[in-house]
Design a protein around this motif. Sequence first.
Motif, PDB file in Angstrom:
ATOM      1  N   GLU A 242       0.802  -1.298   0.066  1.00  0.00           N
ATOM      2  CA  GLU A 242      -0.098   0.041   0.084  1.00  0.00           C
ATOM      3  C   GLU A 242       0.899   1.360  -0.054  1.00  0.00           C
ATOM      4  O   GLU A 242       2.164   1.416   0.520  1.00  0.00           O
ATOM      5  CB  GLU A 242      -0.930   0.055   1.268  1.00  0.00           C
ATOM      6  N   PHE A 243       0.276   2.302  -0.300  1.00  0.00           N
ATOM      7  CA  PHE A 243       0.950   3.627  -0.612  1.00  0.00           C
ATOM      8  C   PHE A 243       0.881   4.095   0.689  1.00  0.00           C
ATOM      9  O   PHE A 243       0.004   3.949   1.667  1.00  0.00           O
ATOM     10  CB  PHE A 243       0.113   4.313  -1.295  1.00  0.00           C
ATOM     11  N   VAL A 244       1.938   4.896   1.119  1.00  0.00           N
ATOM     12  CA  VAL A 244       2.302   5.569   2.269  1.00  0.00           C
ATOM     13  C   VAL A 244       2.352   7.092   2.238  1.00  0.00           C
ATOM     14  O   VAL A 244       1.695   7.696   2.767  1.00  0.00           O
ATOM     15  CB  VAL A 244       3.417   5.056   3.357  1.00  0.00           C
ATOM     16  N   ALA A 245       3.311   7.387   1.361  1.00  0.00           N
ATOM     17  CA  ALA A 245       3.746   8.949   1.310  1.00  0.00           C
ATOM     18  C   ALA A 245       4.097   9.038  -0.096  1.00  0.00           C
ATOM     19  O   ALA A 245       5.210   8.071  -0.545  1.00  0.00           O
ATOM     20  CB  ALA A 245       4.491   9.653   2.388  1.00  0.00           C
ATOM     21  N   MET A 246       4.289  10.339  -0.565  1.00  0.00           N
ATOM     22  CA  MET A 246       4.841  10.881  -1.782  1.00  0.00           C
ATOM     23  C   MET A 246       5.258  12.259  -1.718  1.00  0.00           C
ATOM     24  O   MET A 246       4.639  13.147  -1.019  1.00  0.00           O
ATOM     25  CB  MET A 246       4.040  10.602  -2.930  1.00  0.00           C
ATOM     26  N   ILE A 247       6.620  12.468  -2.038  1.00  0.00           N
ATOM     27  CA  ILE A 247       7.135  13.979  -2.209  1.00  0.00           C
ATOM     28  C   ILE A 247       7.525  14.135  -3.849  1.00  0.00           C
ATOM     29  O   ILE A 247       8.194  13.415  -4.456  1.00  0.00           O
ATOM     30  CB  ILE A 247       8.239  14.242  -1.206  1.00  0.00           C
ATOM     31  N   ALA A 248       6.528  15.168  -4.429  1.00  0.00           N
ATOM     32  CA  ALA A 248       6.856  15.557  -5.608  1.00  0.00           C
ATOM     33  C   ALA A 248       8.169  16.116  -5.989  1.00  0.00           C
ATOM     34  O   ALA A 248       9.029  16.728  -5.240  1.00  0.00           O
ATOM     35  CB  ALA A 248       5.655  16.600  -6.273  1.00  0.00           C
TER      36      ALA A 248
END
Length: 123
Positions: free
Chosen positions: A46-52
């Motif tokens: 599962e996805f947790v976090a993203m920084i662009a």
Amino acid sequence: QVQLQESGGGLVQAGGSLRLSCAASGRTFSSYSMGWFRRAPGKEREFVAMIAWRDGDTTYADSVKGRFTISRDNAKTTAYLQMNSLKPEDTAVYYCAAAFRTTAVASPYYNYWGQGTQVTVSS
């Protein structure tokens, strides 16, 4: 080609903190959005976090919002995941991943993946 290596996992008591690091090789790190995903035993990843990549904008899964913070240092080609107020349900293998010039959070958009680091939260 980008190679990713996670570190910082371990065993922590509920309520504790850990900081994960993701060291990236390659000279185009700033062109990749960086994501953190996790896979708990018996569950799907599962996805947790993203920084662009472009503006450093961040996105979080609802389950970690307010507890986890993602950041990046382009000069060090490293991404981080600061995890506070950890819960037993955060126990999982955590993976960092890189997505070229996209801010998508779905895993198929991520071109490169690390090997993962185990995080275990005891109650």
